[in-house]
Design a protein around this motif. Sequence first.
Motif, PDB file in Angstrom:
ATOM      1  N   GLU A 114     -15.897   4.276 -22.518  1.00 15.23           N
ATOM      2  CA  GLU A 114     -17.311   4.035 -22.225  1.00 15.23           C
ATOM      3  C   GLU A 114     -17.472   3.266 -20.926  1.00 15.23           C
ATOM      4  OE1 GLU A 114     -19.647   5.484 -23.816  1.00 15.23           O
ATOM      5  OE2 GLU A 114     -18.273   6.312 -25.308  1.00 15.23           O
ATOM      6  N   MET A 115     -16.620   2.265 -20.702  1.00 17.92           N
ATOM      7  CA  MET A 115     -16.681   1.504 -19.454  1.00 17.92           C
ATOM      8  C   MET A 115     -16.301   2.380 -18.268  1.00 17.92           C
ATOM      9  SD  MET A 115     -17.255  -1.352 -17.798  1.00 17.92           S
ATOM     10  CE  MET A 115     -17.288  -2.759 -18.923  1.00 17.92           C
ATOM     11  N   ILE A 120     -18.331   4.774 -13.326  1.00 23.12           N
ATOM     12  CA  ILE A 120     -18.496   5.932 -12.442  1.00 23.12           C
ATOM     13  C   ILE A 120     -19.980   6.216 -12.217  1.00 23.12           C
ATOM     14  CG2 ILE A 120     -18.118   8.420 -12.228  1.00 23.12           C
ATOM     15  CD1 ILE A 120     -15.448   8.000 -13.715  1.00 23.12           C
ATOM     16  N   GLU A 121     -20.759   6.145 -13.276  1.00 26.99           N
ATOM     17  CA  GLU A 121     -22.211   6.357 -13.153  1.00 26.99           C
ATOM     18  C   GLU A 121     -22.840   5.326 -12.216  1.00 26.99           C
ATOM     19  OE1 GLU A 121     -23.835   6.203 -17.049  1.00 26.99           O
ATOM     20  OE2 GLU A 121     -22.708   7.951 -17.772  1.00 26.99           O
ATOM     21  N   GLY A 123     -21.464   4.041  -9.623  1.00 24.50           N
ATOM     22  CA  GLY A 123     -21.016   4.182  -8.241  1.00 24.50           C
ATOM     23  C   GLY A 123     -19.561   3.898  -7.972  1.00 24.50           C
ATOM     24  N   ASN A 124     -18.800   3.546  -9.007  1.00 23.51           N
ATOM     25  CA  ASN A 124     -17.356   3.321  -8.808  1.00 23.51           C
ATOM     26  C   ASN A 124     -16.670   4.674  -8.660  1.00 23.51           C
ATOM     27  OD1 ASN A 124     -14.991   1.126 -10.557  1.00 23.51           O
ATOM     28  ND2 ASN A 124     -14.701   2.343  -8.734  1.00 23.51           N
ATOM     29  N   ARG A 125     -16.056   4.911  -7.513  1.00 24.31           N
ATOM     30  CA  ARG A 125     -15.441   6.205  -7.242  1.00 24.31           C
ATOM     31  C   ARG A 125     -14.195   6.409  -8.092  1.00 24.31           C
ATOM     32  NH1 ARG A 125     -14.206   5.378  -1.271  1.00 24.31           N
ATOM     33  NH2 ARG A 125     -12.695   7.022  -1.773  1.00 24.31           N
ATOM     34  N   ALA A 126     -14.060   7.608  -8.643  1.00 23.98           N
ATOM     35  CA  ALA A 126     -12.899   7.933  -9.463  1.00 23.98           C
ATOM     36  C   ALA A 126     -11.674   8.281  -8.629  1.00 23.98           C
ATOM     37  CB  ALA A 126     -13.229   9.098 -10.390  1.00 23.98           C
ATOM     38  N   ASP A 127     -11.854   8.407  -7.305  1.00 24.84           N
ATOM     39  CA  ASP A 127     -10.737   8.818  -6.453  1.00 24.84           C
ATOM     40  C   ASP A 127     -10.141   7.662  -5.653  1.00 24.84           C
ATOM     41  OD1 ASP A 127     -12.832   8.404  -4.702  1.00 24.84           O
ATOM     42  OD2 ASP A 127     -12.493  10.229  -3.540  1.00 24.84           O
ATOM     43  N   LEU A 128     -10.511   6.430  -5.970  1.00 26.13           N
ATOM     44  CA  LEU A 128      -9.963   5.298  -5.224  1.00 26.13           C
ATOM     45  C   LEU A 128      -8.449   5.206  -5.410  1.00 26.13           C
ATOM     46  CD1 LEU A 128     -12.421   2.310  -5.811  1.00 26.13           C
ATOM     47  CD2 LEU A 128     -12.184   3.727  -3.770  1.00 26.13           C
ATOM     48  N   VAL A 129      -7.755   4.806  -4.337  1.00 26.62           N
ATOM     49  CA  VAL A 129      -6.325   4.526  -4.422  1.00 26.62           C
ATOM     50  C   VAL A 129      -6.181   3.072  -4.851  1.00 26.62           C
ATOM     51  CG1 VAL A 129      -4.173   4.341  -3.119  1.00 26.62           C
ATOM     52  CG2 VAL A 129      -5.738   6.252  -2.694  1.00 26.62           C
ATOM     53  N   THR A 130      -5.515   2.868  -5.971  1.00 25.47           N
ATOM     54  CA  THR A 130      -5.419   1.540  -6.566  1.00 25.47           C
ATOM     55  C   THR A 130      -3.978   1.212  -6.932  1.00 25.47           C
ATOM     56  OG1 THR A 130      -5.837   2.373  -8.815  1.00 25.47           O
ATOM     57  CG2 THR A 130      -7.758   1.750  -7.507  1.00 25.47           C
ATOM     58  N   SER A 131      -3.722  -0.068  -7.130  1.00 27.32           N
ATOM     59  CA  SER A 131      -2.419  -0.638  -7.519  1.00 27.32           C
ATOM     60  C   SER A 131      -1.446  -0.632  -6.351  1.00 27.32           C
ATOM     61  CB  SER A 131      -1.797   0.095  -8.714  1.00 27.32           C
ATOM     62  OG  SER A 131      -1.029   1.214  -8.310  1.00 27.32           O
ATOM     63  N   ILE A 132      -0.392  -1.412  -6.494  1.00 27.88           N
ATOM     64  CA  ILE A 132       0.633  -1.471  -5.443  1.00 27.88           C
ATOM     65  C   ILE A 132       1.408  -0.158  -5.350  1.00 27.88           C
ATOM     66  CG2 ILE A 132       0.909  -3.959  -5.635  1.00 27.88           C
ATOM     67  CD1 ILE A 132       3.626  -3.303  -7.074  1.00 27.88           C
ATOM     68  N   TYR A 133       1.202   0.723  -6.316  1.00 28.14           N
ATOM     69  CA  TYR A 133       1.890   2.013  -6.309  1.00 28.14           C
ATOM     70  C   TYR A 133       1.055   3.105  -5.640  1.00 28.14           C
ATOM     71  CZ  TYR A 133       4.777  -0.501  -9.590  1.00 28.14           C
ATOM     72  OH  TYR A 133       5.587  -1.457 -10.170  1.00 28.14           O
TER      73      TYR A 133
END
Length: 230
Positions: A114-115, A120-121, A123-133
């Motif tokens: 749900e979060m 995403i609704e 405005g948080n983009r689902a394609d962001l590059v995240t983490s040290i990896y």
Amino acid sequence: MHRIFACLFLVWVATAFAGAAHAQVPPSPAEIAAYDGLHRAAHEDDAEAVARLVAAGADPDARDGSGRTPAHVAAFASSDDALIALAAAGADMNALENGVYDVVTIAAVADDPEMVSLAIELGNRADLVTSIYDGTALIAAAHLGHHEVVRRLVAGGAPLDHVNNLGWTALMEAVVLGDGGPDHVATVRVLVGAGADTGIADRDGVTPLRHAEARGYAEIAAIIRAAPPR
């Protein structure tokens, strides 16, 4: 076969390293006790306090000692109403904390569908590059077998075939870091059904199918074999 065994060893090393360090770090009890202002309101899911504090001049993107904004704290606490209020107040929904995680990836690791959808609704983009990896929320969720989160990330436009700096896609992580059980089977089914490229091999040229076969993950291997040719 020697190549596969070498890959398995490297997977073990990478998994051990990942488990020992660089995991997401939620606010500690001591940090939570010390929070005031928007960080406290976010942790307590107090949307009215968020609106009141921002109206009084509080910075919606203020950082704690670990670089967490109130939005990050809301994600760790599963505070939906506070996150909505923060977004309405202009909070940066794509901010990264010191561990290089955004709200969506925090929610993905927490198995909070749900979060994930809400962020995403907002405005948080689902394609962001995240983490040290240099991964994505989708890779993190696939690794953990959080198949409903994977489903929602795919629907939200997450890149299916992003390759992280270990050389792995979400599908590869679901196989090499999964346990072959029902959750990872469901995860692989979602990824393959959405069109993930089953032919993307790791740095040693070993495909997800070969990894699945080497581990005896028969159901996962069958799903991958049945994928339409690209």
